[in-house]
Design a protein around this motif. Structure first.
Motif, PDB file in Angstrom:
ATOM      1  N   MET A   1       0.954  -1.282   0.052  1.00  0.00           N
ATOM      2  CA  MET A   1       0.060   0.055   0.104  1.00  0.00           C
ATOM      3  C   MET A   1       0.910   1.370   0.011  1.00  0.00           C
ATOM      4  O   MET A   1       2.080   1.283   0.676  1.00  0.00           O
ATOM      5  CB  MET A   1      -0.839   0.019   1.358  1.00  0.00           C
ATOM      6  N   THR A   2       0.577   2.240  -0.789  1.00  0.00           N
ATOM      7  CA  THR A   2       0.922   3.430  -0.585  1.00  0.00           C
ATOM      8  C   THR A   2       0.364   4.439   0.124  1.00  0.00           C
ATOM      9  O   THR A   2      -0.997   4.598  -0.312  1.00  0.00           O
ATOM     10  CB  THR A   2       1.339   4.041  -2.315  1.00  0.00           C
ATOM     11  N   GLU A   3       0.729   5.245   0.958  1.00  0.00           N
ATOM     12  CA  GLU A   3       0.250   6.059   1.804  1.00  0.00           C
ATOM     13  C   GLU A   3       0.689   7.603   1.692  1.00  0.00           C
ATOM     14  O   GLU A   3       2.029   7.567   1.793  1.00  0.00           O
ATOM     15  CB  GLU A   3      -0.010   5.734   2.947  1.00  0.00           C
ATOM     16  N   VAL A   4       0.180   8.567   1.555  1.00  0.00           N
ATOM     17  CA  VAL A   4       0.708   9.845   1.623  1.00  0.00           C
ATOM     18  C   VAL A   4      -0.199  10.751   2.355  1.00  0.00           C
ATOM     19  O   VAL A   4      -1.533  10.348   2.461  1.00  0.00           O
ATOM     20  CB  VAL A   4       0.722  10.569   0.126  1.00  0.00           C
ATOM     21  N   SER A   5       0.176  11.904   2.947  1.00  0.00           N
ATOM     22  CA  SER A   5      -0.683  12.866   3.627  1.00  0.00           C
ATOM     23  C   SER A   5      -0.295  13.999   3.505  1.00  0.00           C
ATOM     24  O   SER A   5       0.675  14.566   3.040  1.00  0.00           O
ATOM     25  CB  SER A   5      -0.550  12.601   5.067  1.00  0.00           C
ATOM     26  N   ARG A   6      -1.211  15.091   3.607  1.00  0.00           N
ATOM     27  CA  ARG A   6      -1.171  16.463   3.491  1.00  0.00           C
ATOM     28  C   ARG A   6      -2.089  17.246   4.320  1.00  0.00           C
ATOM     29  O   ARG A   6      -3.023  16.773   4.566  1.00  0.00           O
ATOM     30  CB  ARG A   6      -1.344  16.849   2.115  1.00  0.00           C
ATOM     31  N   THR A   7      -1.696  18.364   5.034  1.00  0.00           N
ATOM     32  CA  THR A   7      -2.423  19.333   6.032  1.00  0.00           C
ATOM     33  C   THR A   7      -2.986  20.415   5.118  1.00  0.00           C
ATOM     34  O   THR A   7      -2.219  21.073   4.522  1.00  0.00           O
ATOM     35  CB  THR A   7      -1.969  19.360   7.233  1.00  0.00           C
TER      36      THR A   7
ATOM     37  N   ALA B   1     -12.079  14.933 -12.172  1.00  0.00           N
ATOM     38  CA  ALA B   1     -10.902  15.161 -13.094  1.00  0.00           C
ATOM     39  C   ALA B   1     -10.027  16.245 -12.896  1.00  0.00           C
ATOM     40  O   ALA B   1      -8.843  16.328 -13.417  1.00  0.00           O
ATOM     41  CB  ALA B   1     -11.502  15.114 -14.583  1.00  0.00           C
ATOM     42  N   GLY B   2     -10.496  17.282 -11.970  1.00  0.00           N
ATOM     43  CA  GLY B   2      -9.915  18.412 -11.575  1.00  0.00           C
ATOM     44  C   GLY B   2      -8.784  18.050 -10.525  1.00  0.00           C
ATOM     45  O   GLY B   2      -7.869  18.845 -10.321  1.00  0.00           O
ATOM     46  N   TRP B   3      -8.767  17.085  -9.809  1.00  0.00           N
ATOM     47  CA  TRP B   3      -7.953  16.489  -8.767  1.00  0.00           C
ATOM     48  C   TRP B   3      -7.211  15.215  -8.828  1.00  0.00           C
ATOM     49  O   TRP B   3      -6.239  14.999  -8.268  1.00  0.00           O
ATOM     50  CB  TRP B   3      -8.491  16.692  -7.531  1.00  0.00           C
ATOM     51  N   VAL B   4      -7.718  14.419  -9.555  1.00  0.00           N
ATOM     52  CA  VAL B   4      -7.316  13.033  -9.712  1.00  0.00           C
ATOM     53  C   VAL B   4      -6.213  12.940 -11.048  1.00  0.00           C
ATOM     54  O   VAL B   4      -6.565  12.968 -12.347  1.00  0.00           O
ATOM     55  CB  VAL B   4      -8.365  11.926  -9.946  1.00  0.00           C
ATOM     56  N   VAL B   5      -5.200  12.964 -10.675  1.00  0.00           N
ATOM     57  CA  VAL B   5      -3.974  12.824 -11.778  1.00  0.00           C
ATOM     58  C   VAL B   5      -4.369  11.687 -12.781  1.00  0.00           C
ATOM     59  O   VAL B   5      -4.520  10.592 -12.406  1.00  0.00           O
ATOM     60  CB  VAL B   5      -2.610  12.731 -11.216  1.00  0.00           C
TER      61      VAL B   5
ATOM     62  N   GLU C   1       0.728  14.855  -5.893  1.00  0.00           N
ATOM     63  CA  GLU C   1       0.154  15.914  -6.636  1.00  0.00           C
ATOM     64  C   GLU C   1      -1.485  15.648  -6.387  1.00  0.00           C
ATOM     65  O   GLU C   1      -1.979  16.809  -6.346  1.00  0.00           O
ATOM     66  CB  GLU C   1       0.641  15.533  -8.100  1.00  0.00           C
ATOM     67  N   VAL C   2      -2.020  14.482  -6.286  1.00  0.00           N
ATOM     68  CA  VAL C   2      -3.481  14.508  -6.206  1.00  0.00           C
ATOM     69  C   VAL C   2      -3.815  15.133  -4.946  1.00  0.00           C
ATOM     70  O   VAL C   2      -4.782  15.828  -4.860  1.00  0.00           O
ATOM     71  CB  VAL C   2      -3.775  13.008  -6.131  1.00  0.00           C
ATOM     72  N   LEU C   3      -3.139  14.988  -3.851  1.00  0.00           N
ATOM     73  CA  LEU C   3      -3.712  15.718  -2.532  1.00  0.00           C
ATOM     74  C   LEU C   3      -3.400  17.186  -2.735  1.00  0.00           C
ATOM     75  O   LEU C   3      -4.145  17.958  -2.091  1.00  0.00           O
ATOM     76  CB  LEU C   3      -2.721  15.184  -1.350  1.00  0.00           C
ATOM     77  N   GLY C   4      -2.095  17.557  -3.556  1.00  0.00           N
ATOM     78  CA  GLY C   4      -2.170  19.197  -3.830  1.00  0.00           C
ATOM     79  C   GLY C   4      -3.378  19.547  -4.403  1.00  0.00           C
ATOM     80  O   GLY C   4      -3.744  20.883  -4.175  1.00  0.00           O
ATOM     81  N   ARG C   5      -3.698  18.975  -5.643  1.00  0.00           N
ATOM     82  CA  ARG C   5      -4.767  19.412  -6.223  1.00  0.00           C
ATOM     83  C   ARG C   5      -6.320  19.398  -5.442  1.00  0.00           C
ATOM     84  O   ARG C   5      -6.816  20.423  -5.357  1.00  0.00           O
ATOM     85  CB  ARG C   5      -5.023  18.719  -7.528  1.00  0.00           C
ATOM     86  N   LEU C   6      -6.377  18.401  -4.845  1.00  0.00           N
ATOM     87  CA  LEU C   6      -7.558  18.246  -3.799  1.00  0.00           C
ATOM     88  C   LEU C   6      -7.779  19.205  -2.766  1.00  0.00           C
ATOM     89  O   LEU C   6      -8.613  20.148  -2.466  1.00  0.00           O
ATOM     90  CB  LEU C   6      -7.688  16.893  -3.431  1.00  0.00           C
ATOM     91  N   SER C   7      -6.489  19.619  -2.031  1.00  0.00           N
ATOM     92  CA  SER C   7      -6.067  20.849  -1.001  1.00  0.00           C
ATOM     93  C   SER C   7      -6.500  22.051  -1.740  1.00  0.00           C
ATOM     94  O   SER C   7      -7.164  22.882  -1.303  1.00  0.00           O
ATOM     95  CB  SER C   7      -4.779  20.666  -0.753  1.00  0.00           C
TER      96      SER C   7
END
Length: 149
Positions: free
Chosen positions: A1-7, A26-30, A131-137
């Protein structure tokens, strides 16, 4: 499993509002380039987003389905992209003193992608999912600003 986090400095409700908007996928899923349809009850369990991934003219049409959800706290998805396979993706939202920690876990569950060693999956997915979490944030911050008085 790959895990990443962002606040991110917004509430879990603002982040979940983006997750609840299937048309924003499509705006946040690379890798996703086009949303073709969103089931009306999204993000209820069993509902799907029908999307295209890749660059034109090499696009694959498939779907992502909600397998579990707790509003404002978590969503779990089964994302398909045949002929590559399918993956389980879990996004958890944890309130912090200054916003929300978003944690994303992903791993291949079906198809040829499962043949890729976990260590290689980790290398490939970690950068993409950051990058996904950056866009979602960014979308969550923009949504929060739009609703502030």
């Amino acid at each position: 499993m790959t895990e990443v986090s962002r606040t991110v400095p917004v509430s879990p409700e603002h982040v979940y509002a983006v997750l609840s908007d299937g048309w924003s996928y499509a705006g946040w899923v690379v890798g996703n380039s086009h949303i073709r349809e969103v089931d009306p009850a999204w993000p209820a369990v069993g509902c799907r987003i029908h999307h295209s991934a890749g660059l034109w003219p090499l696009q694959f049409n498939d779907w992502t389905e909600v397998t579990a959800t707790v509003p404002d706290r978590m969503i779990e998805l089964r994302a398909r992209l045949w002929p590559l396979g399918a993956a389980m993706i879990r996004i958890e939202l944890t309130p912090t003193g200054d916003g929300t920690t978003i944690t994303m876990v992903e791993h291949a569950t079906e198809g040829p992608a499962t043949l890729v060693p976990a260590s290689v999956q980790g290398v490939l997915l970690r950068a993409r999912n950051k990058e996904v979490l950056g866009r979602l944030s960014d979308l969550a911050r923009g949504r929060a600003r739009a609703v502030q008085p």
